[in-house]
Write a protein that holds these residues in place. Sequence first.
Motif, PDB file in Angstrom:
ATOM      1  N   THR A   1       3.577  -4.768 -16.430  1.00  0.00           N
ATOM      2  CA  THR A   1       2.636  -5.198 -15.384  1.00  0.00           C
ATOM      3  C   THR A   1       1.278  -4.538 -15.573  1.00  0.00           C
ATOM      4  OG1 THR A   1       4.509  -5.458 -13.866  1.00  0.00           O
ATOM      5  CG2 THR A   1       2.316  -5.381 -12.881  1.00  0.00           C
TER       6      THR A   1
ATOM      7  N   TYR B   1      -1.030 -15.883  -8.855  1.00  0.00           N
ATOM      8  CA  TYR B   1       0.089 -16.529  -8.157  1.00  0.00           C
ATOM      9  C   TYR B   1       0.488 -17.836  -8.854  1.00  0.00           C
ATOM     10  CZ  TYR B   1       3.049 -18.100  -4.308  1.00  0.00           C
ATOM     11  OH  TYR B   1       4.124 -18.522  -3.549  1.00  0.00           O
TER      12      TYR B   1
ATOM     13  N   GLN C   1      10.978 -16.181  -2.820  1.00  0.00           N
ATOM     14  CA  GLN C   1      11.104 -14.731  -2.656  1.00  0.00           C
ATOM     15  C   GLN C   1      10.781 -14.002  -3.949  1.00  0.00           C
ATOM     16  OE1 GLN C   1      11.706 -13.146   0.388  1.00  0.00           O
ATOM     17  NE2 GLN C   1      10.959 -11.457  -0.876  1.00  0.00           N
TER      18      GLN C   1
ATOM     19  N   VAL D   1       6.991 -13.931  -4.314  1.00  0.00           N
ATOM     20  CA  VAL D   1       6.417 -12.934  -3.397  1.00  0.00           C
ATOM     21  C   VAL D   1       6.658 -11.523  -3.926  1.00  0.00           C
ATOM     22  CG1 VAL D   1       6.661 -11.907  -1.093  1.00  0.00           C
ATOM     23  CG2 VAL D   1       6.529 -14.388  -1.336  1.00  0.00           C
ATOM     24  N   ASP D   2       7.868 -11.270  -4.393  1.00  0.00           N
ATOM     25  CA  ASP D   2       8.222  -9.929  -4.896  1.00  0.00           C
ATOM     26  C   ASP D   2       7.416  -9.560  -6.146  1.00  0.00           C
ATOM     27  OD1 ASP D   2      10.036  -9.710  -2.852  1.00  0.00           O
ATOM     28  OD2 ASP D   2      11.816 -10.022  -4.099  1.00  0.00           O
TER      29      ASP D   2
ATOM     30  N   MET E   1       4.438 -10.789  -6.974  1.00  0.00           N
ATOM     31  CA  MET E   1       3.052 -10.554  -6.542  1.00  0.00           C
ATOM     32  C   MET E   1       2.903  -9.162  -5.941  1.00  0.00           C
ATOM     33  SD  MET E   1       0.641 -12.787  -7.105  1.00  0.00           S
ATOM     34  CE  MET E   1      -0.632 -12.608  -5.856  1.00  0.00           C
ATOM     35  N   GLU E   2       3.857  -8.753  -5.148  1.00  0.00           N
ATOM     36  CA  GLU E   2       3.805  -7.423  -4.521  1.00  0.00           C
ATOM     37  C   GLU E   2       3.928  -6.325  -5.577  1.00  0.00           C
ATOM     38  OE1 GLU E   2       3.659  -4.136  -2.122  1.00  0.00           O
ATOM     39  OE2 GLU E   2       2.931  -6.182  -1.807  1.00  0.00           O
ATOM     40  N   PHE E   3       4.744  -6.570  -6.593  1.00  0.00           N
ATOM     41  CA  PHE E   3       4.903  -5.612  -7.690  1.00  0.00           C
ATOM     42  C   PHE E   3       3.563  -5.435  -8.421  1.00  0.00           C
ATOM     43  CE2 PHE E   3       6.702  -4.255 -11.887  1.00  0.00           C
ATOM     44  CZ  PHE E   3       7.478  -3.194 -11.438  1.00  0.00           C
TER      45      PHE E   3
ATOM     46  N   ARG F   1       0.613  -6.093  -7.085  1.00  0.00           N
ATOM     47  CA  ARG F   1      -0.338  -5.498  -6.133  1.00  0.00           C
ATOM     48  C   ARG F   1      -0.194  -3.970  -6.131  1.00  0.00           C
ATOM     49  NH1 ARG F   1      -0.985  -3.015  -1.791  1.00  0.00           N
ATOM     50  NH2 ARG F   1       1.263  -2.783  -1.559  1.00  0.00           N
ATOM     51  N   ALA F   2       1.026  -3.484  -6.099  1.00  0.00           N
ATOM     52  CA  ALA F   2       1.259  -2.035  -6.063  1.00  0.00           C
ATOM     53  C   ALA F   2       0.743  -1.355  -7.330  1.00  0.00           C
ATOM     54  CB  ALA F   2       2.756  -1.755  -5.881  1.00  0.00           C
TER      55      ALA F   2
ATOM     56  N   ASP G   1      -7.580  -0.342  -0.515  1.00  0.00           N
ATOM     57  CA  ASP G   1      -6.688  -0.929   0.484  1.00  0.00           C
ATOM     58  C   ASP G   1      -7.378  -2.075   1.219  1.00  0.00           C
ATOM     59  OD1 ASP G   1      -4.381  -1.170   2.078  1.00  0.00           O
ATOM     60  OD2 ASP G   1      -5.260   0.106   3.622  1.00  0.00           O
TER      61      ASP G   1
ATOM     62  N   ASP H   1      -5.482 -12.206  -5.882  1.00  0.00           N
ATOM     63  CA  ASP H   1      -4.967 -13.294  -6.705  1.00  0.00           C
ATOM     64  C   ASP H   1      -5.736 -13.378  -8.021  1.00  0.00           C
ATOM     65  OD1 ASP H   1      -3.308 -15.427  -7.348  1.00  0.00           O
ATOM     66  OD2 ASP H   1      -4.666 -16.909  -6.494  1.00  0.00           O
TER      67      ASP H   1
END
Length: 359
Positions: free
Chosen positions: A156, A173, A193, A196-197, A199-201, A203-204, A220, A228
């Motif tokens: 990532t 996305y 799901q 979403v997961d 994308m969150e991975f 983002r972090a 933040d 995106d």
Amino acid sequence: ARFFFEEDQKVKLDDRVEALKKVVYQQKLGTSFEKMERFRALGQKLAEKLNPMVKTQTSRAAWLCKADLVSAMVGEFPEVQGIMGREYALLEGEDAAVATAIAEHYLPTQAGGNLPASDIGAFVSIADKLDTICGCFAVGLIPTGAADPYALRRATIGIISIVLDKKYRFSLYELINCSLDLLEAKLLRPREQVAVDVMEFFRARFVNLMTAEFAPDIVDAVVAAGFDDLVDVKNRLSALSLFKTEPDFEPLAGAFKRVGNIIKGGIDTAVDPSLFDEPAENELYQAFLKVKSSVNSSIDAGAWMDVLAGVATLRIPVDNFFDKVMVMAEDERVRTNRLALLTEIAGIFRIIADFSRIS
């Protein structure tokens, strides 16, 4: 080593690709050949969007880039994967750009490491890594704590680093969903799901990378306003960090917070100027219309400092509005209209960042 090198040249890379059908990449995700076919299609999509001139070369590089995994040399010395693929491709007379991309697609091999120099290598690298990430998330192989057997965090960070280095503009996305389309037959979890997961991975990982360069509250706030197009997010971060040093910043952030505190989640109603009964309402509305018009062209041009300068002109009309107007009027229509106006104002701010998160 010379023996392996000479023996390997007896079999063309093209013929070795067929052998990947017998190599299990991951039990739930199929063979190395299946994986290659997926990321080859994904790499072609990237090339179509970002540099159509190299689409054919990208497809060819993706087709050949895993072939050396079934060579004797790489079997004996795994650390030369990609390097041998490049050398064998050159010996076979492949396009030099394709051969270079075969080696480059493994980059970066570590945090802060070298990145692919060519678009072909970058497209194949991004595609291969994203297929790994989406595939693992699709079948439930999600990193937990320190455990990350498929090196998804590194993959990532690699994608983020390449995208920012090359300034590639695309929807992350959409690309994730393209990858999941190609993984359709392998999905063991609900597709939405998984998207979403993933994308969150991303983002972090992005937040972690950016907080090494920018203040955590700015990161933040900017990421909360939209995550995106990674290059666009980085551009907003740079602009807002610079703007934070301006004298206009603190009062502007204060004005946004006042607006946010009153509207809460906002109201989905069009503003009706005929319901204004205080001059300050119309003044704010006219200022908003002027800023909205200029801001839209600045956003299209990616001129985020100009966007911030435009939004900053709303501070005085906003302050004047709060001084002269009772937002929560007894008349429901007037009250709703005033909240609708403030919702529009908040929307302009939120294009850039969620100012309420800035300390």
